[in-house]
Design an enzyme around this catalytic site. Sequence first.
Site, short mmCIF file in Angstrom:
data_model
loop_
_atom_site.label_atom_id
_atom_site.label_comp_id
_atom_site.label_asym_id
_atom_site.label_seq_id
_atom_site.Cartn_x
_atom_site.Cartn_y
_atom_site.Cartn_z
N ASN A 41 0.19 -4.61 -2.35
CA ASN A 41 1.17 -4.49 -3.43
C ASN A 41 1.90 -3.14 -3.47
O ASN A 41 3.11 -3.06 -3.24
CB ASN A 41 0.40 -4.78 -4.74
CG ASN A 41 1.26 -4.88 -5.95
OD1 ASN A 41 2.20 -4.14 -6.10
ND2 ASN A 41 0.95 -5.80 -6.85
N ASP A 43 1.64 -0.43 -1.56
CA ASP A 43 2.13 0.03 -0.25
C ASP A 43 3.50 -0.57 0.04
O ASP A 43 4.41 0.10 0.56
CB ASP A 43 1.20 -0.44 0.88
CG ASP A 43 -0.22 0.07 0.75
OD1 ASP A 43 -0.92 -0.31 -0.20
OD2 ASP A 43 -0.63 0.88 1.61
N TYR A 88 -9.71 -8.07 8.82
CA TYR A 88 -9.92 -7.44 7.51
C TYR A 88 -10.95 -8.22 6.70
O TYR A 88 -10.96 -9.45 6.69
CB TYR A 88 -8.61 -7.38 6.71
CG TYR A 88 -8.78 -6.68 5.38
CD1 TYR A 88 -8.83 -5.29 5.31
CD2 TYR A 88 -8.91 -7.41 4.20
CE1 TYR A 88 -9.02 -4.65 4.08
CE2 TYR A 88 -9.10 -6.78 2.97
CZ TYR A 88 -9.15 -5.40 2.92
OH TYR A 88 -9.34 -4.76 1.73
N GLN A 110 -2.71 -4.22 -8.55
CA GLN A 110 -2.68 -2.83 -8.06
C GLN A 110 -1.67 -2.03 -8.88
O GLN A 110 -0.95 -2.61 -9.71
CB GLN A 110 -2.30 -2.81 -6.57
CG GLN A 110 -3.47 -2.48 -5.66
CD GLN A 110 -3.06 -2.08 -4.27
OE1 GLN A 110 -1.98 -2.42 -3.80
NE2 GLN A 110 -3.93 -1.38 -3.57
N ASP A 166 -9.72 3.78 -4.37
CA ASP A 166 -10.92 2.94 -4.28
C ASP A 166 -12.24 3.61 -4.63
O ASP A 166 -13.04 3.06 -5.37
CB ASP A 166 -11.04 2.37 -2.87
CG ASP A 166 -9.84 1.49 -2.51
OD1 ASP A 166 -8.87 1.43 -3.28
OD2 ASP A 166 -9.89 0.86 -1.45
N ARG A 199 -14.73 6.65 4.95
CA ARG A 199 -14.58 5.43 4.17
C ARG A 199 -15.59 5.40 3.02
O ARG A 199 -16.52 6.19 2.98
CB ARG A 199 -14.82 4.22 5.10
CG ARG A 199 -13.81 4.05 6.21
CD ARG A 199 -12.46 3.56 5.75
NE ARG A 199 -12.54 2.33 4.98
CZ ARG A 199 -11.52 1.76 4.35
NH1 ARG A 199 -10.32 2.33 4.38
NH2 ARG A 199 -11.66 0.64 3.66
N GLU A 390 -2.85 8.03 7.35
CA GLU A 390 -3.11 7.39 6.04
C GLU A 390 -3.32 8.45 4.96
O GLU A 390 -2.80 8.35 3.86
CB GLU A 390 -4.34 6.49 6.15
CG GLU A 390 -4.66 5.71 4.87
CD GLU A 390 -5.86 4.78 5.03
OE1 GLU A 390 -6.51 4.80 6.10
OE2 GLU A 390 -6.16 4.04 4.07
C1 2M8 Z 1 -7.02 1.00 0.37
O1 2M8 Z 1 -7.63 -0.11 -0.27
C2 2M8 Z 1 -8.06 -1.30 0.41
C3 2M8 Z 1 -8.48 -2.31 -0.66
O2 2M8 Z 1 -7.38 -2.62 -1.45
C4 2M8 Z 1 -9.21 -1.11 1.38
O3 2M8 Z 1 -9.71 -0.02 1.56
O4 2M8 Z 1 -9.59 -2.12 1.97
C5 2M8 Z 1 -6.50 1.93 -0.74
O5 2M8 Z 1 -6.14 3.18 -0.22
C6 2M8 Z 1 -5.32 1.29 -1.46
O6 2M8 Z 1 -4.75 2.17 -2.38
C7 2M8 Z 1 -4.25 0.85 -0.47
O7 2M8 Z 1 -3.26 0.13 -1.15
C8 2M8 Z 1 -4.85 -0.01 0.66
C9 2M8 Z 1 -3.84 -0.28 1.77
O8 2M8 Z 1 -3.26 0.93 2.23
O9 2M8 Z 1 -5.98 0.63 1.25
#
Ligand code: 2M8
Length: 423
Positions: A41, A43, A88, A110, A166, A199, A390
Amino acid sequence: MTECDLNDVQALDARAREILLLNDRGGYTVPTDGLYPYQWNWDSMVAAWGFAAFDLDRAWQEVERLFSGQWPNGMVPHILFHRPDPGYFPGPDVWGTAGRGPLPSSGITQPPVAASFVRRLWEKDRGRPEAEALFEPLLAWHRWFMEWRCEGGAIFVTHPWEAGRDNAPDWDGAMAAIEPAGVQPYTRRDTAHVDASMRPTRADYDRYIWLVERGRRLGWDEAAMAEGAPFRVADPGMTFILMGACRDLAALGRGLGRDVAEIGEWIGTLERGAESLWNPAIGAYDGRDLGTGAFAGALTNASYLCWLGGVDDERMLAKFDGMLGRVPYPVASLDPADPRFDARRYWRGPTWAIMNALIGLGLAEMGHAAQAQALRRRTAQLIAEHAFAEYFDPLTGAPAGGGTFTWTAAVWLAWASPRARGA
Ligand code: 2M8
């Protein structure tokens, strides 16, 4: 990097455009190949802002694709699973949202940055039918927030993933109170792409999945989930982002000749809610567990989003100035003086270009041009030195997490690049 290095700037602009195109899956953008293979969302809305620097049609298309996944209750999911991808976890089968929305999706939302970027697109491109068509869906999403995620005027999250930050310390108290019994065995995919030290931990993941399984069991019905909800944390990030987005939506609505009285009331409510997130013990806006009333005691990058919400807070400005003098690559997602700070672990220390951009936009809007400019320059320097990662180590600038990242490229094009005009 100085503003004179025009060749470098041109090369970085070109590389950023290349990354957006590389992550384009035909009308929507993934955050990065491999690690995040779907449409996320916030992003995606940052991607639209980046596309707007060179392709307005593509920018509008990105927003339309996100809203094509909006649920009938107004919620816009945090992930749209347009095409299956085993890379994923958790995918659509784990979320189990079938029948709730028009597309396979997650069951939570989000940060609602969409209206803020739609306003910016519309200001570049008035008269577009897309802006007209998006106004009601945006309004419906904001109304859903006010109905299902607002307590005492502050916006709370029901899952750490909803906040986008997160594993931020804001959630630690509420997460620790969850006993993740009965979680189905699962295999993480994120640590196949990125070093585990960058992570969230296994304990975090067990609770993330436990919360997803609870939502699935309750059919993602908000009323059912609200009963005895095990995780409800008021978030300064969500509160300020929605407040800013409401101001932008009201401006858009006025421009389109719509009635915006309802939005004005929401802004008043959110302003009162933001005050309830002021933690005098740390002298900053802070996350608050609504179950216990306890603050997290964490000065995070979300604390600095007050200006984005339209709250001009001198106390935060003094803090911000001090922080710029101490942190080599600001803004750290957690104050480096906090014992929980971890320079590489995701939202517990690293610097994120997207948060810098949101903080910078807010500072500029509230008339703090010097601070906005300083943050913009230092973000540009970070990206110029360490590329489109990132996130980044705030002490050394070292890149971390995924590479060739959409929102870092988009932030460069729309805001950080010395040639950016979208700010
Ligand atoms: C991260 O979140 C996702 C879950 O939504 C993950 O780690 O699997 C976060 O940094 C989140 O803010 C971001 O939108 C997403 C994709 O970049 O990754």
